[in-house]
Design a protein around this motif. Sequence first.
Motif, PDB file in Angstrom:
ATOM      1  N   THR A  92       0.874  -0.995  -0.018  1.00  0.00           N
ATOM      2  CA  THR A  92       0.129   0.410   0.148  1.00  0.00           C
ATOM      3  C   THR A  92       0.888   1.125   0.085  1.00  0.00           C
ATOM      4  O   THR A  92       0.379   1.939  -0.646  1.00  0.00           O
ATOM      5  CB  THR A  92      -0.897  -0.067   0.717  1.00  0.00           C
ATOM      6  OG1 THR A  92      -2.008  -1.241   1.072  1.00  0.00           O
ATOM      7  CG2 THR A  92      -1.520   1.376   1.476  1.00  0.00           C
TER       8      THR A  92
ATOM      9  N   THR B  88       2.842   1.389  -3.606  1.00  0.00           N
ATOM     10  CA  THR B  88       1.538   2.184  -4.825  1.00  0.00           C
ATOM     11  C   THR B  88       1.119   3.619  -4.261  1.00  0.00           C
ATOM     12  O   THR B  88       0.921   3.824  -5.188  1.00  0.00           O
ATOM     13  CB  THR B  88       0.747   1.144  -4.602  1.00  0.00           C
ATOM     14  OG1 THR B  88      -0.628   1.402  -3.189  1.00  0.00           O
ATOM     15  CG2 THR B  88       1.231  -0.441  -4.676  1.00  0.00           C
ATOM     16  N   GLN B  89       0.989   3.934  -2.797  1.00  0.00           N
ATOM     17  CA  GLN B  89       0.448   4.716  -2.862  1.00  0.00           C
ATOM     18  C   GLN B  89       1.244   6.650  -3.437  1.00  0.00           C
ATOM     19  O   GLN B  89       1.661   7.101  -3.753  1.00  0.00           O
ATOM     20  CB  GLN B  89       0.245   4.898  -1.453  1.00  0.00           C
ATOM     21  CG  GLN B  89      -1.258   4.698  -1.237  1.00  0.00           C
ATOM     22  CD  GLN B  89      -2.275   5.353  -1.417  1.00  0.00           C
ATOM     23  OE1 GLN B  89      -2.624   6.827  -1.194  1.00  0.00           O
ATOM     24  NE2 GLN B  89      -3.800   4.870  -1.219  1.00  0.00           N
TER      25      GLN B  89
ATOM     26  N   ILE C 134       3.715   5.784  -5.734  1.00  0.00           N
ATOM     27  CA  ILE C 134       4.419   6.223  -7.280  1.00  0.00           C
ATOM     28  C   ILE C 134       3.995   7.056  -7.750  1.00  0.00           C
ATOM     29  O   ILE C 134       4.651   7.873  -8.641  1.00  0.00           O
ATOM     30  CB  ILE C 134       3.438   5.064  -7.698  1.00  0.00           C
ATOM     31  CG1 ILE C 134       4.915   3.630  -7.682  1.00  0.00           C
ATOM     32  CG2 ILE C 134       4.150   4.541  -8.580  1.00  0.00           C
ATOM     33  CD1 ILE C 134       3.267   1.747  -7.714  1.00  0.00           C
TER      34      ILE C 134
ATOM     35  N   ALA D 208      -2.268   5.253  -9.769  1.00  0.00           N
ATOM     36  CA  ALA D 208      -1.511   3.821  -9.374  1.00  0.00           C
ATOM     37  C   ALA D 208      -1.675   3.092  -8.293  1.00  0.00           C
ATOM     38  O   ALA D 208      -1.990   2.140  -8.450  1.00  0.00           O
ATOM     39  CB  ALA D 208      -0.410   4.513  -9.464  1.00  0.00           C
ATOM     40  N   ALA D 209      -2.515   4.440  -6.873  1.00  0.00           N
ATOM     41  CA  ALA D 209      -3.581   3.518  -6.126  1.00  0.00           C
ATOM     42  C   ALA D 209      -4.989   2.963  -6.351  1.00  0.00           C
ATOM     43  O   ALA D 209      -5.376   2.059  -6.499  1.00  0.00           O
ATOM     44  CB  ALA D 209      -3.284   3.673  -5.112  1.00  0.00           C
TER      45      ALA D 209
ATOM     46  N   HIS E 148      -4.317  -0.389  -9.009  1.00  0.00           N
ATOM     47  CA  HIS E 148      -4.139  -0.866  -7.699  1.00  0.00           C
ATOM     48  C   HIS E 148      -5.303  -1.837  -7.604  1.00  0.00           C
ATOM     49  O   HIS E 148      -5.139  -3.518  -7.632  1.00  0.00           O
ATOM     50  CB  HIS E 148      -2.851  -1.255  -6.693  1.00  0.00           C
ATOM     51  CG  HIS E 148      -2.914  -2.230  -6.166  1.00  0.00           C
ATOM     52  ND1 HIS E 148      -2.110  -2.854  -5.979  1.00  0.00           N
ATOM     53  CD2 HIS E 148      -2.311  -1.918  -4.649  1.00  0.00           C
ATOM     54  CE1 HIS E 148      -1.499  -3.655  -5.510  1.00  0.00           C
ATOM     55  NE2 HIS E 148      -2.130  -2.847  -4.411  1.00  0.00           N
TER      56      HIS E 148
ATOM     57  N   PRO F  38       9.546  -2.454  -8.036  1.00  0.00           N
ATOM     58  CA  PRO F  38       8.855  -1.099  -8.235  1.00  0.00           C
ATOM     59  C   PRO F  38       9.471  -0.034  -8.885  1.00  0.00           C
ATOM     60  O   PRO F  38       9.301   0.797  -9.907  1.00  0.00           O
ATOM     61  CB  PRO F  38       8.025  -1.081  -7.106  1.00  0.00           C
ATOM     62  CG  PRO F  38       7.922  -2.123  -6.697  1.00  0.00           C
ATOM     63  CD  PRO F  38       9.547  -2.859  -7.210  1.00  0.00           C
TER      64      PRO F  38
ATOM     65  N   LEU G  14       3.775   0.184 -10.798  1.00  0.00           N
ATOM     66  CA  LEU G  14       2.873  -0.804 -10.742  1.00  0.00           C
ATOM     67  C   LEU G  14       3.085  -2.268 -10.644  1.00  0.00           C
ATOM     68  O   LEU G  14       2.517  -2.612 -10.127  1.00  0.00           O
ATOM     69  CB  LEU G  14       1.768   0.096 -10.415  1.00  0.00           C
ATOM     70  CG  LEU G  14       0.291  -0.908 -10.571  1.00  0.00           C
ATOM     71  CD1 LEU G  14       0.555  -1.106  -8.613  1.00  0.00           C
ATOM     72  CD2 LEU G  14      -0.756  -0.362 -10.797  1.00  0.00           C
TER      73      LEU G  14
ATOM     74  N   VAL H 229       5.378  -3.936  -8.530  1.00  0.00           N
ATOM     75  CA  VAL H 229       4.290  -4.160  -7.464  1.00  0.00           C
ATOM     76  C   VAL H 229       4.025  -6.085  -7.736  1.00  0.00           C
ATOM     77  O   VAL H 229       4.687  -6.634  -6.207  1.00  0.00           O
ATOM     78  CB  VAL H 229       3.438  -3.558  -6.993  1.00  0.00           C
ATOM     79  CG1 VAL H 229       2.666  -4.459  -5.720  1.00  0.00           C
ATOM     80  CG2 VAL H 229       4.452  -1.999  -6.028  1.00  0.00           C
TER      81      VAL H 229
END
Length: 551
Positions: A340, A343-344, A346, A352-353, A356, A497, A502, A505
């Motif tokens: 998390t 991804t937050q 990126i 991106a979040a 995901h 990453p 993403l 990940v």
Amino acid sequence: MSKHVLAALTIIVVVNNINFGVSCFAVGSAYTSYSFTKVHKFCSSKIKRKDVCASATDTIDEVEDKDTATQYLRGGDIPVAAAKRWPSFDALDAQLTKIALPCILNFAIAPLVGAVDLFWVNRMGTPLAVAGQAAANQIFNSAFFLASFLPQVTATQVAKVAATGDEEELQDTVSQALFVGGLFAFIGTPLLLLNSKRVLSVVLSEGAPAMHFAKPYLFIRSFSLFFQMMSVIGFSAFRGILNTVTPVKISIFANMINIMLDPILIFSLGMGVPGAALATVIAEVASAITYLSLLRKKKMIRFKKIFSAPSWNKLAPLLKGGAALQVRNLALNLVFLSVTRVTQGIDETGVAAAAHALAIQTFQVGGIVLLALSTVAATVIPSELVEKVDKKTGRKTGGVYAARAVKNRLMSWGLVLGTLLGMFQLVVLPALHKATPMMEVREAARLPAKLASCYQLFNGMVFIGEGVMIGCGNFLQLSVSTLFSTAGFLCALQTLPKRFGLAGVWWSFGVFNILRLLGVAVHQLRTGPLAPRNIAMPDTTDENEIVQETS
């Protein structure tokens, strides 16, 4: 008709078509299993008559002694030697299907409701709202995950006790789990309420725009911790007695409340993202009340026992198994929190979040089936390990050899279903991407969603294999395997990453699950109680005669 309503109708039609396809596949499998079960019962009756007339010199008592000495799977229909490794659509598959289908449906409901939540929050038109909700949900799930050993251990213990028929011990087992779960919730809820921003900083950097949406959502969602804990323990208790239909009915009832309240609270009352959290809280309250009422009605709990601290002797097995599983849960928490946060970080737009979250929804299309089979393994295996004489047939059922036969069949189903579901996810991928109107999110989710589909090939064996570990009570070995896999995952997450964004990940997720599969292989081939090297083959003379007659 407004554009929001039109969009809602479109996505509901898409989701319904997808779920109709999954339902048809599941119902078709169940019908085929039922048909083969009828044929198998007819053949079994012929075999019984041949046993009685096998020798003119055998007395009835001698024939009954032979039948009792022969080891059968639970139900008394299939001898251990006749149980095939691969899916055969026989009585064993029919039994597993009967248990698994309600579990699959129950697991499917939560992601479906999550998809509906995601749909309505997406209608707000800002990726930051989706990113904020995803971050808050991850924190809440991580907090809840700290006590997730309770339902895991409870289901295994209930399965063992239920197989012996001891009602008093069954009440003690369920009540003490509810006591510990309630104690955890009364400690955890104030911590989340009073420290929302601080705990969110674990996944959101200082000044992150998504914090504006995440903080109020987490504050409201925190009130559901106690009720969700009661619900999952109730679900585990029913699962332990192999009643998987009742939890489905409760889940449908509670989540329909959630689905109906989402658009009202988010848009009609103008609450926005916090409205989605409030809808979830109300649904969890309804679910918990229903579970507790039914447990009391079935005499599986006594409120007097729930509100009194259990003795150490009764609590020790729960805590010892829980302590080992807690190590695993902490490792899994670290995995998901790390994902998390990465991804937050990126990008700051939330694309991106949001992508995901969409890839996770793709995974859950097939993942719910495989995760459901994991819970089936965790409850069927301990029940099968208990040796007893079947009252209807007078035959000896269960035991380590029977448990190994069931384990082999479950693992084969994991491989077969994992492959089929991965292919199904690839087919429905374009429809799933329509869950968001934002083209940049769709594009960012394309490769991660494909990877999520491909991983199902071995995810089935991973999930079921870990369910077998729980069913065997090998909690410590499962924790060690998870720690090893987590270390490999974190190494991959530090590098991939940065190069692939993403997609990196999700490449790291591949590393994680391959290492978990390695741990399953070690358990089943070398160290586990059902490994061939750890148990001797039973005397299968009688079973071989029956197999030959069947042929």
